[in-house]
Design an enzyme around this catalytic site. Structure first.
Site, PDB file in Angstrom:
ATOM      1  N   GLY A   1     -18.330   4.753 -26.724  1.00 28.53           N
ATOM      2  CA  GLY A   1     -17.950   5.370 -27.994  1.00 28.53           C
ATOM      3  C   GLY A   1     -16.572   4.975 -28.480  1.00 28.53           C
TER       4      GLY A   1
ATOM      5  N   ASP B   1      -3.653   2.991  24.678  1.00 35.50           N
ATOM      6  CA  ASP B   1      -4.406   4.247  24.816  1.00 35.50           C
ATOM      7  C   ASP B   1      -5.053   4.530  23.467  1.00 35.50           C
ATOM      8  OD1 ASP B   1      -5.419   6.651  25.694  1.00 35.50           O
ATOM      9  OD2 ASP B   1      -3.570   7.757  25.302  1.00 35.50           O
TER      10      ASP B   1
ATOM     11  N   GLY C   1     -15.685   2.089 -29.581  1.00 37.32           N
ATOM     12  CA  GLY C   1     -15.782   1.167 -30.711  1.00 37.32           C
ATOM     13  C   GLY C   1     -15.830  -0.287 -30.288  1.00 37.32           C
ATOM     14  N   LYS C   2     -16.124  -0.557 -29.036  1.00 36.78           N
ATOM     15  CA  LYS C   2     -16.140  -1.946 -28.537  1.00 36.78           C
ATOM     16  C   LYS C   2     -17.134  -2.803 -29.301  1.00 36.78           C
ATOM     17  CE  LYS C   2     -17.269  -0.711 -24.397  1.00 36.78           C
ATOM     18  NZ  LYS C   2     -17.362   0.720 -24.714  1.00 36.78           N
TER      19      LYS C   2
ATOM     20  N   ASN D   1     -14.201   9.163  35.852  1.00 37.73           N
ATOM     21  CA  ASN D   1     -12.975   9.908  36.116  1.00 37.73           C
ATOM     22  C   ASN D   1     -13.270  11.364  36.516  1.00 37.73           C
ATOM     23  OD1 ASN D   1     -10.192  10.264  36.255  1.00 37.73           O
ATOM     24  ND2 ASN D   1     -10.009  10.797  34.100  1.00 37.73           N
TER      25      ASN D   1
ATOM     26  N   GLY E   1      -9.810  11.696  29.918  1.00 35.77           N
ATOM     27  CA  GLY E   1      -8.680  11.444  30.795  1.00 35.77           C
ATOM     28  C   GLY E   1      -7.978  10.116  30.585  1.00 35.77           C
ATOM     29  N   LYS E   2      -8.080   9.563  29.379  1.00 34.51           N
ATOM     30  CA  LYS E   2      -7.477   8.242  29.114  1.00 34.51           C
ATOM     31  C   LYS E   2      -5.953   8.293  29.225  1.00 34.51           C
ATOM     32  CE  LYS E   2      -9.532   8.196  25.145  1.00 34.51           C
ATOM     33  NZ  LYS E   2     -10.342   9.407  25.356  1.00 34.51           N
TER      34      LYS E   2
ATOM     35  N   SER F   1     -17.295  -1.780 -18.438  1.00 31.26           N
ATOM     36  CA  SER F   1     -16.662  -2.425 -17.271  1.00 31.26           C
ATOM     37  C   SER F   1     -15.532  -1.563 -16.737  1.00 31.26           C
ATOM     38  CB  SER F   1     -16.178  -3.830 -17.620  1.00 31.26           C
ATOM     39  OG  SER F   1     -15.409  -3.866 -18.790  1.00 31.26           O
TER      40      SER F   1
END
Length: 636
Positions: free
Chosen positions: A478, A117, A480-481, A172, A43-44, A549
């Site tokens: 994969g 409310d 190639g880093k 209420n 009942g707000k 990463s």
């Protein structure tokens, strides 16, 4: 002027005088902000509608529209449905629930009010926190037929956590239980037992009926056994938080530096607490610089005194460093400064919190980067038990440690809301994902200090005759880093450069052997590598890293660890199909079969860089060509 005209003129003058007097009186009324909260259908909205109706804050056309809407979509038959005054969204009217926070203004002879409310549905708890953040008082409604529910407990806990000092327990719909005093007393007793467990030592219970109007503006004849005051009378006379704030030490978070011309320099903001006067000795934090207040400037002229809640500009006797985010305090009563804290966090996002990830924290007028550690525990609002948790899901409440990227001035939330309450912002989406309250700084933040070293990083670099750098290779498994990073290091060594290669697999054999491949572990993996890389640049080395990463926010976190210009992001761009075709280690095959969980590109995302310093497209160049390109960019 005829006699009738003169008479009319006098009447108009008297009316104008009455209006001016009314407006002046209205202008100087105190303002109370409060929220209504509780479970769904307690009942707000109806209560707020009744307050607006009884305080004569509804115009005739609004009343006519309300009566028409009540017959069309109302829930009270042919009678007025007061909830429709507040529930304005179509979805709210269709479902009969509150979704968004609705703010309404009304006034009585004694005071002005802004009421929020807030939603009762668990899914919209985040909206309740938003409405409660600026409230002085909470009206917690309970349906007399249902008693204390889970959302009653959750909203009560949140209201207390946020620091609302005044709580009204409004039982209420008393008309629907025949105004039964025994049932009312049982509900109040149950709530009192729960409230004591969460630290609520004082609340005001009252039996009401928002729909009928019992005990709203006047005492109800239906409940002669109730000896307290009506709700509106209580709201008119409750002490405001701003009054209590004035008795606390002076605190002013600086919002902006006011510099309209060469002859004026002031520092503007709203007083969070206390009182300040010209001549007061002040201290600016975190710098610790001191001075004296010479003027308190406002749009309406200088003041001899400013109190909590007022927005002012302060001028100092000395030209000291002070900027947005700093906090001005009395010279002899400063706030604390720290970079590690324990905090209570309410998580408000559908996506769970990621421990270790860097978020923006907005605390007062300052915004800093911070990482949130795995929760110490999560709070069960029903039992108040502390449960183990690895993260925080939507609407969860937990306690965790927070580390900021620099020391910040603060006070525990229990002392000063403005300097202890914060919101958490996702760096990628800029969405608010959480809210929190600082409890205290961790002892190590006060006891661990930087040790001054006689041999600086510049000396280390000059001995090696090179500029330190971090070459951060990122890309799919994969791509190639490692191959390209290894070629780059060999070329640099042949040029007599001092290097060190940190490879993703190699560090997991030692430094990070305790970490898995969950999102949180990946973040911690990158954080540790970033810290090691920073130490190596302090030693004057060119550090080469080869890590998937996958998350932009973590790569950005490492960038901010380094000196400007020392972090070089190198994106090894390879299509997923090509990386999977190479699959030297057989990892993609395992991930496709379900043997390997959280594998980047399959069941865990990869976020490619937006603006990498070097972009290597492996479909257009060989590893040797890529290495030549990188070395040429690094050392022209």
């Amino acid at each position: 002027m005829s006699e009738s005209q003169e008479s009319s003129y006098k009447v108009d003058s008297l009316i104008a005088q009455d209006i001016d007097a009314y407006l002046l009186k209205h202008q100087h009324k105190s303002l109370l902000r409060f929220i209504t909260c509780g479970s769904v259908d307690d009942g707000k909205s109806t209560l707020i509608g009744r307050l607006l109706y009884d305080s004569k804050m509804i115009f005739e056309d609004q009343l006519a529209a309300l009566e028409a809407d009540s017959r069309k979509v109302g829930t009270q038959g042919q009678n007025i449905d007061f909830a429709l005054l507040v529930d304005g969204l179509a979805a709210e009217r269709e479902q009969g629930i509150t979704i968004d926070v609705a703010y309404r203004f009304f006034a009585t002879e004694k005071r002005k009010f802004i009421v929020a409310d807030t939603p009762g549905h668990e899914q919209y708890t985040r909206n309740m926190v938003t409405g409660a953040s600026t409230a002085d008082l909470a009206v917690i409604l309970i349906d007399a037929r249902k008693g204390v529910l889970t959302q009653t407990r959750r909203h009560s806990y949140l209201a207390h956590l946020i620091g609302i000092r005044h709580i009204v327990l409004a039982v209420n719909k008393m008309d629907l239980i025949g105004y039964d005093q025994d049932k009312y007393d049982a509900i109040v007793a149950e709530y009192r037992q729960f409230a004591a467990g969460i630290g609520i030592t004082r609340f005001t219970p009252m039996p009401i009926s928002g729909y009928v109007g019992d005990n709203i503006t006047t005492r109800s004849d239906h409940m002669p056994w109730y000896t307290g005051v009506p709700l509106v009378t209580f709201l008119e006379n409750v002490e405001l938080d701003v009054t209590a704030d004035q008795a606390k030490p002076f605190r002013l978070p600086v919002q902006w530096v006011n510099r309209p011309n060469l002859d004026f320099r002031g520092f503007s903001g709203q007083l969070a607490s206390g009182v300040v006067r010209p001549g007061d000795d002040i201290r600016v934090l975190p710098s610790g610089k001191t001075s004296k207040v010479t003027r308190i400037v406002t749009l309406d002229g200088d003041l001899e005194r400013a109190v909590a809640g007022q927005s002012v500009t302060l001028c100092f006797a000395d030209e000291i460093d002070c900027s947005r985010g700093d906090v001005i305090t009395p010279a002899d009563a400063p706030v604390q400064v720290a970079d590690q804290f324990e905090a209570t966090i309410v998580w408000m996002a559908d996506e769970a919190m990621t421990p270790g990830r860097a978020y923006w924290i907005k605390l007062g007028t300052q915004t800093v980067s911070a990482s949130i550690q795995a929760p110490k525990y999560q709070i069960n609002v029903n039992t108040l038990e502390h449960a183990a948790a690895k993260t925080l899901e939507l609407n969860a409440i937990g306690v965790a440690n927070i580390t900021t990227d620099r020391p910040v001035p603060f006070e525990p939330y229990a002392k000063t809301h403005a300097l202890g309450g914060f919101i958490v912002i996702d760096k990628m989406t800029n969405a608010t994902v959480g809210a929190g309250m600082l409890s205290f700084s961790l002892r190590r933040s006060q006891n661990v200090h930087w040790q001054a070293l006689d041999v600086s990083r510049e000396v280390h670099a000059s001995l090696k005759n090179q500029k330190p750098a971090v070459l951060w290779f990122t890309g799919l498994s994969g791509a190639g880093k490692s191959t390209i990073a290894n070629l780059v290091e060999k070329k640099l060594v042949r040029m007599n450069r001092h290097t060190f290669l940190l490879d993703g697999d190699n560090v997991r054999h030692g430094l990070n052997k305790d970490l898995g491949f969950t999102e949180a572990d990946r973040i911690e993996n990158i954080r540790r590598v970033g810290e090691v890389a920073k130490l190596m640049t302090d030693a004057g080395l060119i550090v080469i890293t080869a890590f998937i990463s996958p998350f932009r926010s973590e790569r950005e976190m490492v960038r901010k660890m380094m000196a400007p210009g020392e972090f070089v992001e190198i994106f090894i761009d390879t299509a997923l199909e090509e990386a999977e075709r190479r699959d030297v280690k057989g990892l993609y095959k395992k991930a496709r079969s379900g043997e390997l969980k959280n594998f980047t590109g399959i069941d865990s995302p990869y976020e490619p860089p937006h603006d990498a310093e070097i972009h290597v497209d492996t479909s257009k160049m060989t590893p040797e060509q890529a290495a030549d390109l990188i070395v040429e960019r690094l050392i022209p």
